[in-house]
Scaffold this active site. Structure first.
Site, PDB file in Angstrom:
ATOM      1  N   ASN A 241      44.183  40.360  53.071  1.00  0.00           N
ATOM      2  CA  ASN A 241      42.854  40.055  52.380  1.00  0.00           C
ATOM      3  C   ASN A 241      43.146  39.749  50.985  1.00  0.00           C
ATOM      4  OD1 ASN A 241      40.152  40.156  53.585  1.00  0.00           O
ATOM      5  ND2 ASN A 241      40.303  42.348  53.958  1.00  0.00           N
ATOM      6  N   CYS A 242      42.505  38.932  50.395  1.00  0.00           N
ATOM      7  CA  CYS A 242      42.416  38.772  48.917  1.00  0.00           C
ATOM      8  C   CYS A 242      40.944  38.676  48.609  1.00  0.00           C
ATOM      9  CB  CYS A 242      43.400  37.455  48.362  1.00  0.00           C
ATOM     10  SG  CYS A 242      44.842  37.692  48.674  1.00  0.00           S
ATOM     11  N   VAL A 243      40.245  39.761  48.387  1.00  0.00           N
ATOM     12  CA  VAL A 243      38.933  39.672  47.962  1.00  0.00           C
ATOM     13  C   VAL A 243      38.652  40.944  47.147  1.00  0.00           C
ATOM     14  CG1 VAL A 243      38.465  41.077  50.249  1.00  0.00           C
ATOM     15  CG2 VAL A 243      36.579  39.229  49.434  1.00  0.00           C
TER      16      VAL A 243
END
Lengths: 428, 350
Positions: A241-243
């Site tokens: 994830n990149c959030v």
């Protein structure tokens, strides 16, 4: 399926000539680890630093956090589909280096990585201010696209955690905990008078760097499926994830998935824990309908009386959360939801992007828009510049003295929706 | 000796003892000390506080001149240099309740002084302004004055003390819809397990987030004749001119942008990008038309499918942005769109 977790208490981490655990201290051979991690030609440079609880250190931008573990007995190894071969994990014995974490840092997108302060007001919001961290900062080769950079960093973190975890293989654990859930009929027959509970484990899968992996498969490409609770303890689920940092589940969170551990605590005493339904949070309406239909079907199929449903992320996935809740409730199965809120900086806005009166039992991990002042730290590991554009930051977040004013959204794990933290929000 | 807390009271013409409906059009005026309920409250305030002044305005005057009246009232209130303002109680009087609420909003925003009020829960002033005042729940008529005044005074003394406010139940005010973070004994997962156990056993449980009445918007009727329609593009996908000149935040946006596309037949990497922090921007940056389809709408205009494409687009970042902020943005730019003769909007999200 039965798994023994051997927790090895780690009280300090130091660099040393050999990677090993001695008297509750973990020694890491820095050069050996850097050599191992530098094999990836997508990365231009790799450096390693240590950060201990209470030190005046800020780590940012943080991508993932991983707990070092090692398989001691039983089939397979950690992180099947990535590091280990695709054996069935979740049984036998696994050792854990408790109190340590591998933290990967680097500027992937800029917007979507988090902050960890090892001391000060920010430290109250992240569990990783309280672990001895082995921080790996890696920069990509020039021109590397963001998704390739994400994949390289993801792999690097898992690799480092596996390498470090090996140090616990021959160490006598301080405590051994056993987790066991029997096959469905045996389980139900063993506890005929206890209410049957399922955990609906929603995973971020919006795509475009919002991805989670289950045994190596990108979960947006799967339909909801069943999982024994112990499988996560061996790394069956990992974060890609990149959030927003506050409510993305790091790999560390999955390994220590708190609803699973807390349901196991009550299993055989107050409830009969049947297992998990792993599902996704895809973006199209059709995908949402298919997945939520299948979630409700599987929960019913298992014969559950109740279900805990946890969300990952916010906004778009709020729709999945409410769809799952409504469809399960309509089958006469009682639900409790775990989410967080985006109620605005003043806390006065509507908190979720969807709502339904059937969602009458909700646990909240807090309002991610609440603003916090993070005073300057003596040492920075990584880069501070993204503070102005990080999710939760704004123009002027980063001050010349190094202080940062941001929404707690920017702090890694601050409003974790697996329920890892003690924060909540109340209506005033 | 500690200085007494200085209270200023806001009343309408009736409770301010000027007159009934025939006096409802009087503009704001001030009086030293307390009048009506404000005088009656003096005894309740004891030696900790005193009513230093009363500001009165007719309900009709206020309702017909909300902005001006708010300003005038705030001006008069400020002359007393108060520590706290009490407005009402308004019971179920709609215009009076709204006036008390508007005064609370203006006093909070302009003077940064806390406000306490009292209303019947169904008074429209509650829903409109509850976040600006601590409001005591009253009966629906002034017959409840004797009961509500002590509650209002008690709450006002607490608010003015500057001590942290407890929950609505603890302090006796109506929930203001403001969410505040706090740390509790048990982690969320454990709270969830315990809540489920209670729900399964049929025991009472308290949700940590009561579901709001969700604000659903019914779609408008279709556009009858697209070929005559002026279409505007609006996006929450964060497309902005290159380098994000107005610094729209990547998440939790506090503003929107309005940008001219009259000179663009298509958007490219060289001139536009996304400011949105909620997705991998690679593909939106490579070709911003993927989020803001200027290219296709130009084609459609040329082919006569639509009448024309409006020369400005409006943009913000939807990622983590409060519903209240989005509503405020749209309320402002919708008026501009209408004034510019726009017939329909294509709203793109990500």
């Amino acid at each position: 399926m039965r798994l023994e977790l051997g927790n090895i208490r780690i009280e300090d981490v130091k660099f040393g000539s050999k990677t090993e655990v001695k008297n509750h201290t973990l020694y890491v051979n820095k050069e050996e680890l850097i050599t191992l991690l530098s094999e990836d030609e997508r990365l231009a440079s790799v450096s390693i630093e240590l950060a201990h609880p209470g030190e005046s250190i800020r780590i940012m931008p943080v991508k993932d956090v991983i707990e070092p573990r090692v398989k001691v007995d039983g089939p397979g190894g950690l992180f099947p589909g990535f590091i280990s071969k695709l054996d069935q994990v979740g049984s036998g014995r696994t050792h854990v280096l408790k109190g340590t974490a591998v933290v990967t840092a680097g500027q992937v997108v800029g917007f979507q990585e988090g902050i960890i302060d090892m001391t000060g007001p920010g430290a109250d919001y992240t569990p990783f201010a309280h672990t001895h961290n082995i921080v790996i900062v890696a920069d990509p080769v020039e021109g590397l696209k963001q998704h390739a950079h994400e994949a390289a960093l993801r792999n690097l973190g898992l690799k480092a955690a596996t390498y470090i975890g090996e140090a616990g293989k021959n160490v006598e654990p301080d405590e051994i905990k056993t987790y066991e859930v029997l096959p469905l009929f045996e389980n139900a027959a063993k506890y005929p008078n206890l209410p049957k509970v399922v955990y609906v484990y929603m995973l971020q899968s919006q795509g475009l760097l919002h991805d989670t992996y289950y045994y190596g498969i990108d979960v947006k490409q799967m339909v909801p499926t069943l999982m024994y609770p112990t499988e996560v303890m061996d790394g069956a689920i990992i974060s890609g994830n990149c959030v927003s940092a506050c409510d993305k589940n790091t790999t560390y969170h999955h390994l220590n998935s708190p609803v699973i551990y807390d349901l196991m605590e009550k299993h055989g005493k107050e409830i009969c824990f049947l297992g998990c339904v792993v599902t996704n949070e895809n973006v199209t309406l059709g995908d949402k309908q298919r997945s939520s239909n299948m979630v409700a079907k599987l929960v019913e199929f298992l014969g559950a009386d109740g279900a805990i449903i946890s969300e990952e992320g916010f906004g778009n996935p709020d729709a999945d959360l409410i769809m799952n809740c409504v469809k399960v409730e309509k089958k006469g199965i009682k639900t409790v939801l775990v989410t967080d809120e985006y109620a605005g900086r003043d806390g006065a806005s509507q908190s979720l992007a969807d709502a339904d009166q059937l969602a009458n039992a909700v646990v909240t991990a807090g309002n991610a828009n609440e603003v916090i002042y993070l005073p300057p730290m003596e040492k920075l590991i990584g880069y501070a510049q993204p503070a102005d554009i990080i999710a939760g930051g704004f123009d002027g977040s980063l001050q010349p003295d190094g202080s940062i004013t941001v929404e707690i959204q920017a702090i890694t794990g601050a409003t974790n929706e697996l329920g890892y933290n003690k924060m909540t929000a109340r209506g005033y | 000796m500690i200085d007494k807390i200085r209270v200023v009271w806001y009343l309408n013409q009736f409770f301010g003892q000027i007159g009934g409906e025939d006096k409802a059009d009087i503009p704001p005026q001030k009086h030293e000390g307390g009048i009506g309920p404000a005088a009656g409250a003096g005894r309740l305030l004891g030696d900790r506080a005193e009513v230093v002044g009363t500001v009165i305005c007719g309900d009709t005057y206020f309702g017909e001149n909300v902005d001006t009246a708010s300003e005038q009232v705030v001006e008069l209130i400020s002359t007393f240099n108060p520590d706290i303002v009490i407005a009402g109680p308004a019971f179920n009087a709609g215009r009076y309740g709204v006036a008390c609420g508007a005064v609370a909003k203006a006093v909070t925003e302009k003077l940064n002084i806390p406000v306490v009020s009292g209303m019947y829960p169904e008074n429209p002033g509650v829903d409109m302004y509850k976040k600006y005042a601590y409001m005591v729940e009253t009966t629906n008529s002034a017959a409840g004055m004797r009961k509500s005044l002590p509650a209002i005074v008690k709450l006002a003394l607490k608010v003015a003390s500057g001590e942290p406010m407890g929950t609505p139940e603890q302090e006796g005010y109506m929930p203001r819809g403001v969410r505040v973070n706090t740390f509790v004994e048990e982690r969320g997962s454990k709270r969830a397990v315990n809540m489920l156990l209670k729900k399964l056993r049929g025991e009472e449980f308290v949700t940590e987030y009561p579901m709001p009445n969700f604000d659903r918007v019914a779609p408008n009727q279709p556009v009858a004749d697209l070929s005559q329609a002026k279409i505007a593009l609006v996006t929450s996908g964060g497309i902005v001119p290159k380098h994000n000149p107005d610094h729209i935040e990547s998440s939790s946006a506090s503003k929107y942008g309005k940008y001219d596309i009259a000179e663009f037949n298509t958007l490219t990497e060289a001139d536009h990008e996304t400011a949105h922090g909620g997705y991998d921007p690679t593909y939106a940056n490579e070709n911003p038309n993927r989020v803001l389809p200027v290219d296709v709408l130009r084609d459609m205009a040329n082919e006569g499918v639509i009448g024309e494409l409006h020369r400005y687009f409006y943009t913000t970042v939807g990622n983590g942005t409060a519903v209240a902020s989005s509503k405020k943005f749209a309320e402002t730019f919708s008026k501009e769109l209408l004034a510019d003769g726009v017939d329909a909007v294509i709203l793109t999200s990500t």
